[in-house]
Enzyme design. Structure first.
Site, PDB file in Angstrom:
ATOM      1  N   LEU A   1       0.824  -1.131   0.000  1.00 49.15           N
ATOM      2  CA  LEU A   1       0.033   0.043   0.048  1.00 49.15           C
ATOM      3  C   LEU A   1       1.046   1.401  -0.030  1.00 49.15           C
ATOM      4  O   LEU A   1       1.874   1.161   0.628  1.00 49.15           O
ATOM      5  CB  LEU A   1      -0.952  -0.016   1.247  1.00 49.15           C
ATOM      6  CG  LEU A   1      -2.022  -1.138   1.232  1.00 49.15           C
ATOM      7  CD1 LEU A   1      -2.658  -0.750   2.936  1.00 49.15           C
ATOM      8  CD2 LEU A   1      -2.994  -1.462   0.217  1.00 49.15           C
ATOM      9  N   ASP A   2       0.438   2.366  -0.622  1.00 50.84           N
ATOM     10  CA  ASP A   2       1.321   3.552  -0.500  1.00 50.84           C
ATOM     11  C   ASP A   2       1.351   4.065   0.837  1.00 50.84           C
ATOM     12  O   ASP A   2       0.392   3.878   1.657  1.00 50.84           O
ATOM     13  CB  ASP A   2       0.597   4.714  -1.503  1.00 50.84           C
ATOM     14  CG  ASP A   2       0.497   4.352  -2.959  1.00 50.84           C
ATOM     15  OD1 ASP A   2       1.406   3.534  -3.308  1.00 50.84           O
ATOM     16  OD2 ASP A   2      -0.480   4.969  -3.558  1.00 50.84           O
ATOM     17  N   LYS A   3       2.198   4.784   1.158  1.00 51.67           N
ATOM     18  CA  LYS A   3       2.861   5.328   2.515  1.00 51.67           C
ATOM     19  C   LYS A   3       1.377   5.985   2.892  1.00 51.67           C
ATOM     20  O   LYS A   3       1.130   5.514   4.187  1.00 51.67           O
ATOM     21  CB  LYS A   3       3.780   6.312   2.519  1.00 51.67           C
ATOM     22  CG  LYS A   3       4.123   7.084   3.721  1.00 51.67           C
ATOM     23  CD  LYS A   3       5.065   7.978   3.618  1.00 51.67           C
ATOM     24  CE  LYS A   3       5.326   8.790   4.825  1.00 51.67           C
ATOM     25  NZ  LYS A   3       6.392   9.958   4.875  1.00 51.67           N
TER      26      LYS A   3
ATOM     27  N   THR B   1      -1.784   5.567   2.135  1.00 51.55           N
ATOM     28  CA  THR B   1      -3.037   4.690   2.069  1.00 51.55           C
ATOM     29  C   THR B   1      -3.108   3.924   3.310  1.00 51.55           C
ATOM     30  O   THR B   1      -1.967   3.251   3.552  1.00 51.55           O
ATOM     31  CB  THR B   1      -2.906   3.883   0.980  1.00 51.55           C
ATOM     32  OG1 THR B   1      -2.849   4.833  -0.358  1.00 51.55           O
ATOM     33  CG2 THR B   1      -4.249   3.101   0.616  1.00 51.55           C
TER      34      THR B   1
ATOM     35  N   ARG C   1      -5.376   5.654  -7.701  1.00 53.27           N
ATOM     36  CA  ARG C   1      -5.118   7.063  -7.617  1.00 53.27           C
ATOM     37  C   ARG C   1      -4.985   7.749  -9.195  1.00 53.27           C
ATOM     38  O   ARG C   1      -5.688   8.585  -9.621  1.00 53.27           O
ATOM     39  CB  ARG C   1      -3.982   7.621  -6.990  1.00 53.27           C
ATOM     40  CG  ARG C   1      -4.113   7.231  -5.538  1.00 53.27           C
ATOM     41  CD  ARG C   1      -2.686   7.050  -4.656  1.00 53.27           C
ATOM     42  NE  ARG C   1      -1.979   8.328  -4.771  1.00 53.27           N
ATOM     43  CZ  ARG C   1      -0.839   8.538  -4.537  1.00 53.27           C
ATOM     44  NH1 ARG C   1      -0.083   7.625  -4.256  1.00 53.27           N
ATOM     45  NH2 ARG C   1      -0.306   9.909  -4.369  1.00 53.27           N
TER      46      ARG C   1
END
Length: 334
Positions: A160-162, A164, A265
Site C-alpha cells: 500500500l502507498d505510504k 493509504t 489514484r
C-alpha cells in the site's frame, strides 16, 4: 483485532558525513591502474572493491566516504586516471542497514503460523526506499518474527502507498509467500478500497476502468494512463462503484483486478475524479484530509495451507470518517 507491540528492535543512528572511522568502518587505500583509466569513479570502484555492489559504493560517494588524490569526491560520474591514489571508507549506509528489526506498534487483524493480516495506518511506509530506510513495516515484521529475515521482503507480497491505510496480508513462510504471490497474479485475491474523490459522480453507478498505466512521460515522479503503442506500461483494470454522492464530490468503492503502482489514484484522476488531498494527481486538501482519501477496506483470499476462505474488513480510520461527515456523507461497512 489486537494491538501488538513488536519488540526486539535494534537502536540505530543516521550515519553522518564525516570521514572519521568507527568500529564498523574500514579504511582501504585504492590505486587506480591502466584498466581503470578514464572510467567513472563508481565503475572503477566496483573493479577495485569487487565484494561490494555498485549501488553501495555510490552511497559511500554520496556520504563523502571516498577521496581521490586527497580530494573528497561527491559525484560517481567523475573520471579517474591511471596512477590516481584514493581512499575509501567502508562503513554502514542507510540502505545497507535498512533490513533490520525495529520495535513498532501494529494492528494485527489475524495471525497464524503461516501468515498475518495487518491493518496498516496511513503514514507507514511498507518497504525501505530512498528517504525511508528505517521505520517501515518491513522493519517491524523483522522484529516480530526472526524467521522473516529468511524471506524476501520479510514476507510482504503486496504493498500500500505510504499514505493509504488498510489491510495487507503478509506471509510467514516461503511456500505460503510463493502461493500468495501466485494467487495475486491469478487475480484470486479480492482487494477492495473506499475513496473520497472530487466532483459529484455523473456516470453509471458502476463502471469498469480498463486503462494501461506506466511512468508519466512528462513527470517521472508520477504514474499515468499511457498508450502502450507509444510508452512502456502495463494493463490495469479497476471497477468503481458509487456509494454516495454530494455537491463537493463522491464516495466510491474500488475493486482492483490488477495491482499497478498508484492504480486507483491514477484511474480516478484520469476520469476526472482525483482523490481528495492527493496532490500528486490533482487532488486538493479539503474536508480536513491531509493525505489521499484512500483506504483498503476489504481483503479476501483462500488460505494457502488450510484452503479455507479468509475475509477481513477494516473500519474507516478517524480522518476519513471525519472527512465524510464534513461533506454530509456516511458509510455502511456491511
Amino acid at each position: 483485532m489486537t494491538e501488538l507491540i513488536i519488540s526486539g528492535g535494534l537502536d540505530s543512528e543516521e550515519p553522518d558525513d564525516r570521514a572519521d572511522t568507527g568500529p564498523d568502518s574500514e579504511l582501504r587505500q585504492l590505486v587506480f591502474g591502466p584498466a581503470q583509466h578514464g572510467q567513472r569513479l563508481d565503475r572503477a570502484l566496483v573493479e577495485l572493491v569487487p565484494e561490494f555492489s555498485r549501488s553501495y559504493l555510490q552511497q559511500l560517494i554520496d556520504l563523502k566516504g571516498v577521496t581521490v588524490n586527497g580530494v573528497l569526491m561527491n559525484k560517481p560520474s567523475v573520471r579517474v586516471k591511471a596512477a590516481d591514489v584514493g581512499m575509501i571508507e567502508l562503513r554502514p549506509t542507510p540502505q545497507s542497514q535498512a533490513f533490520k528489526p525495529e520495535a513498532m506498534l501494529l494492528t494485527v487483524v489475524f495471525e497464524d503460523e503461516h501468515l498475518m493480516v495487518i491493518n496498516k495506518p496511513a503514514g507507514l511506509v511498507v518497504h525501505p526506499a530512498p528517504g525511508n530506510w528505517s521505520g517501515t513495516l518491513l522493519n517491524g515484521l523483522l522484529a516480530h518474527d526472526a524467521r522473516a529475515m529468511n524471506l524476501p521482503r520479510a514476507g510482504i507480497v503486496h504493498r500500500l502507498d505510504k499514505d493509504t491505510s488498510g489491510l495487507m496480508v503478509v506471509a510467514r513462510t516461503r511456500p505460503v509467500m510463493d502461493a500468495l504471490i501466485r494467487s495475486i497474479a491469478a487475480r484470486e485475491v479480492s482487494r477492495q478500497y473506499v475513496a473520497l474523490a472530487h466532483g459529484p459522480w455523473a456516470a453509471k453507478r458502476q463502471i469498469e476502468i480498463d486503462a494501461s498505466i506506466g511512468r508519466d512521460p512528462r513527470n517521472r515522479l508520477r504514474m499515468a494512463v499511457v498508450d502502450l503503442a507509444k510508452y512502456p506500461g502495463k494493463l490495469a483494470r479497476t471497477d468503481v462503484e458509487l456509494l454516495q454522492n454530494c455537491d463537493q464530490g463522491c464516495w466510491v468503492r474500488c475493486t482492483l483486478h490488477t495491482g499497478r503502482t498508484h492504480q486507483i489514484r491514477v484511474h480516478m484522476a484520469n476520469i476526472g475524479h482525483p482523490l481528495v488531498a492527493d496532490v500528486l494527481y490533482g487532488g486538493r486538501a479539503v474536508a480536513d484530509m491531509s493525505r489521499q482519501a484512500l483506504h483498503a477496506c476489504r481483503l479476501a483470499f483462500t488460505h494457502p495451507v488450510t484452503l479455507g476462505p479468509m475475509a477481513f474488513q477494516a473500519s474507516l480510520p478517524v480522518d476519513l470518517s471525519l472527512a465524510l461527515a464534513n461533506w454530509g456523507l456516511s458509510y455502511n461497512e456491511n
